[in-house]
Design an enzyme around this catalytic site. Structure first.
Site, PDB file in Angstrom:
ATOM      1  N   LYS A 214       0.708  -1.083   0.017  1.00 48.57           N
ATOM      2  CA  LYS A 214      -0.052   0.068  -0.271  1.00 48.57           C
ATOM      3  C   LYS A 214       0.816   1.446  -0.234  1.00 48.57           C
ATOM      4  O   LYS A 214       0.678   2.621  -0.638  1.00 48.57           O
ATOM      5  CB  LYS A 214      -0.812   0.201   0.820  1.00 48.57           C
ATOM      6  CG  LYS A 214      -1.746  -1.079   1.192  1.00 48.57           C
ATOM      7  CD  LYS A 214      -3.543  -1.358   1.563  1.00 48.57           C
ATOM      8  CE  LYS A 214      -4.553  -1.237   1.082  1.00 48.57           C
ATOM      9  NZ  LYS A 214      -6.028  -1.844   2.106  1.00 48.57           N
TER      10      LYS A 214
ATOM     11  N   LYS B  84      -3.759 -10.195  -6.307  1.00 50.98           N
ATOM     12  CA  LYS B  84      -5.158 -10.906  -5.783  1.00 50.98           C
ATOM     13  C   LYS B  84      -6.531  -9.966  -6.049  1.00 50.98           C
ATOM     14  O   LYS B  84      -6.115  -8.565  -6.217  1.00 50.98           O
ATOM     15  CB  LYS B  84      -5.527 -10.863  -3.920  1.00 50.98           C
ATOM     16  CG  LYS B  84      -5.416  -9.483  -3.868  1.00 50.98           C
ATOM     17  CD  LYS B  84      -6.198  -9.701  -2.116  1.00 50.98           C
ATOM     18  CE  LYS B  84      -6.184  -8.173  -1.657  1.00 50.98           C
ATOM     19  NZ  LYS B  84      -6.721  -7.924  -0.704  1.00 50.98           N
TER      20      LYS B  84
ATOM     21  N   LYS C  86     -10.679  -4.619  -3.962  1.00 52.00           N
ATOM     22  CA  LYS C  86     -11.706  -3.350  -4.514  1.00 52.00           C
ATOM     23  C   LYS C  86     -11.484  -2.501  -4.731  1.00 52.00           C
ATOM     24  O   LYS C  86     -12.224  -1.494  -5.385  1.00 52.00           O
ATOM     25  CB  LYS C  86     -12.098  -3.134  -2.704  1.00 52.00           C
ATOM     26  CG  LYS C  86     -13.400  -3.816  -2.046  1.00 52.00           C
ATOM     27  CD  LYS C  86     -13.721  -3.099  -0.785  1.00 52.00           C
ATOM     28  CE  LYS C  86     -14.242  -3.848   0.518  1.00 52.00           C
ATOM     29  NZ  LYS C  86     -13.188  -4.135   1.265  1.00 52.00           N
TER      30      LYS C  86
HETATM   31  P1  ATP Z   1      -8.911  -3.349  -0.153  1.00 52.12           P
HETATM   32  O1  ATP Z   1      -8.847  -3.329  -2.191  1.00 52.12           O
HETATM   33  O2  ATP Z   1      -9.520  -1.660  -0.131  1.00 52.12           O
HETATM   34  O3  ATP Z   1      -7.653  -3.039   0.251  1.00 52.12           O
HETATM   35  P2  ATP Z   1     -10.449  -5.262  -0.199  1.00 52.12           P
HETATM   36  O4  ATP Z   1     -10.757  -5.858  -0.885  1.00 52.12           O
HETATM   37  O5  ATP Z   1      -8.433  -6.222   0.317  1.00 52.12           O
HETATM   38  O6  ATP Z   1     -10.046  -3.698  -0.181  1.00 52.12           O
HETATM   39  P3  ATP Z   1     -10.767  -5.827   2.734  1.00 52.12           P
HETATM   40  O7  ATP Z   1     -11.626  -5.044   3.375  1.00 52.12           O
HETATM   41  O8  ATP Z   1      -8.921  -5.752   2.880  1.00 52.12           O
HETATM   42  O9  ATP Z   1     -10.562  -6.154   1.128  1.00 52.12           O
HETATM   43  O10 ATP Z   1     -10.926  -7.008   3.661  1.00 52.12           O
HETATM   44  C1  ATP Z   1     -12.096  -7.837   3.976  1.00 52.12           C
HETATM   45  C2  ATP Z   1     -12.106  -9.567   3.817  1.00 52.12           C
HETATM   46  O11 ATP Z   1     -12.247 -10.196   2.359  1.00 52.12           O
HETATM   47  C3  ATP Z   1     -10.657  -9.702   4.788  1.00 52.12           C
HETATM   48  O12 ATP Z   1     -10.804 -11.135   5.477  1.00 52.12           O
HETATM   49  C4  ATP Z   1      -9.930 -10.423   3.480  1.00 52.12           C
HETATM   50  O13 ATP Z   1      -8.847 -10.674   4.053  1.00 52.12           O
HETATM   51  C5  ATP Z   1     -11.102 -11.279   2.290  1.00 52.12           C
HETATM   52  N1  ATP Z   1     -10.478 -10.500   1.015  1.00 52.12           N
HETATM   53  C6  ATP Z   1      -9.455  -9.335   0.670  1.00 52.12           C
HETATM   54  N2  ATP Z   1      -9.505 -10.347  -0.781  1.00 52.12           N
HETATM   55  C7  ATP Z   1      -9.642 -11.041  -0.713  1.00 52.12           C
HETATM   56  C8  ATP Z   1      -9.527 -12.265  -2.396  1.00 52.12           C
HETATM   57  N3  ATP Z   1      -9.694 -11.851  -3.748  1.00 52.12           N
HETATM   58  N4  ATP Z   1      -9.848 -13.276  -1.868  1.00 52.12           N
HETATM   59  C9  ATP Z   1     -10.306 -13.287  -1.003  1.00 52.12           C
HETATM   60  N5  ATP Z   1     -10.404 -13.000   0.336  1.00 52.12           N
HETATM   61  C10 ATP Z   1     -10.370 -11.864  -0.107  1.00 52.12           C
END
Ligand code: ATP
Ligand code: LTN
Length: 335
Positions: A117, A199, A202
């Protein structure tokens, strides 16, 4: 209600940084509703974590409400679980400080999410981004959670939370439960549809890389049709086929079929047929979530009632743990 002596406790959180992706859903949130039958569950929309990256205030407010409605639409029942917004419960900030003083600069420097990040936002490498995992440890330890359902990307942060808990207990005497991760066997790391080495996230700037759980069925099908695969044209699960393997794991989760039966189902068929089947299965699977979200987001008064009651219950549990931590470190009782 939630606080039953004999049940193990679960805590998890999700950031209101945008609409949940299929990764958030499959890796984490879709499990939360199922767990509430057997565990004492506490779930939070972690808005304090979200501001470690610059957010537009009006959008953050809207995303937080939407995330809360999505949480309920994904199956979290506010009568069975405690569901609340992190900034409504002061224990998180209080516990954060106590734990920050038991966390080393060196261990925070090794966190891969911080490295990623800070590379992504080089103009805003703020102290909150650096200490993000301490606040996550505070979330978990303030409720003495036994189990934390997360996607694979959060494993390193959970390890750190465990180390902080053990270190505090050794220094000041037993207080915190050392939490275990709960990571699903299939779907713990859903990959980007455009770059299957990365991965699904969002905050990806390419909307085709990501399925949002509120995407319309035709959008979902189109995104799967455009998913990056390989030139072999055989549907089989293999490390050297990350695109197809990612689609297979998604298909497996939403249909309940194992990899062998998926390989048989598409034996002799091309990737076009397979991608269409995955798209349709995901669109069908998400339809009830989309419908329930539409119903909930139109009822702001109900949402407010739920998150207000949730915050009160969360405070009742966590303030006792914060009070014990204050006493252990040597703060004078305030009352
Ligand atoms: P950002 O992009 O804003 O960092 P993010 O999509 O990584 O957000 P978080 O809110 O940080 O999402 O994560 C919420 C939950 O979703 C966490 O338990 C995280 O491990 C899970 N998660 C996020 N991305 C994935 C993915 N690609 N596959 C499986 N689990 C995920
Ligand atoms: N850091 C997590 C979100 C999060 C969390 C938590 C998850 C904040 N606090 C406590 C589990 C338990 C993430 O997904 N990025």
């Amino acid at each position: 209600m939630s606080e039953q002596e004999n049940k193990k406790r679960i805590f998890s959180g999700i950031q209101p940084t945008g609409t949940f992706t299929l990764g958030n859903y499959i890796g984490a949130v879709s499990h939360w509703g199922k767990l509430q039958e057997d565990y004492d569950c506490i779930y939070s929309i972690v808005d304090m974590h979200a501001i470690t990256v610059r957010q537009d205030p009006a959008k953050l407010r809207q995303h937080t409400l939407e995330a809360y409605a999505l949480l309920l639409a994904c199956g979290v029942d506010p009568k069975k679980s405690i569901a609340f917004i992190q900034s409504h419960v002061k224990s998180h900030a209080e516990m954060n400080w106590i734990l920050a003083c038991s966390t080393q600069f060196g261990e925070l420097s090794r966190m891969t999410q911080f490295k990623d990040k800070s590379q992504k936002h080089p103009d805003d490498v703020n102290a909150g981004l650096f200490t993000y995992p301490v606040l996550m440890a505070a979330d978990i330890l303030a409720y003495k959670a036994d189990l934390v359902p997360i996607g694979a990307d959060q494993k390193q942060h959970l390890e750190l939370a465990r180390n902080i808990a053990q270190r505090f207990n050794n220094k000041y005497g037993e207080l915190f439960t050392v939490p275990e991760p709960y990571i699903p066997k299939v779907g713990a790391r859903v990959m980007s549809l455009q770059d299957p080495e990365k991965k699904m996230s969002k905050s990806d700037e390419n909307p085709n890389a990501c399925i949002y759980i509120l995407d319309e069925p035709d959008v979902i099908i189109r995104k799967f049709k455009r998913a990056v695969t390989d030139s072999e044209a055989i549907v089989r699960y293999a490390d050297e086929k990350p695109g197809i393997s990612n689609l297979m794991s998604i298909y497996s989760v939403v249909t309940g079929k194992d990899y062998e039966s998926i390989e048989r189902e598409f034996d002799g068929k091309g990737y076009g047929d397979f991608k269409l089947a995955v798209g349709e299965a995901v669109a069908d699977h998400l339809k009830p979530v989309r419908d329930e979200f539409a119903r909930l987001i139109a009822d702001k008064a109900y949402l407010k009632e739920c998150y207000t009651a949730g915050a009160q219950m969360a405070l009742n549990v966590s303030r006792k743990v914060v009070a014990k931590a204050y006493r252990k470190v040597g703060f004078v009782d305030s009352m």
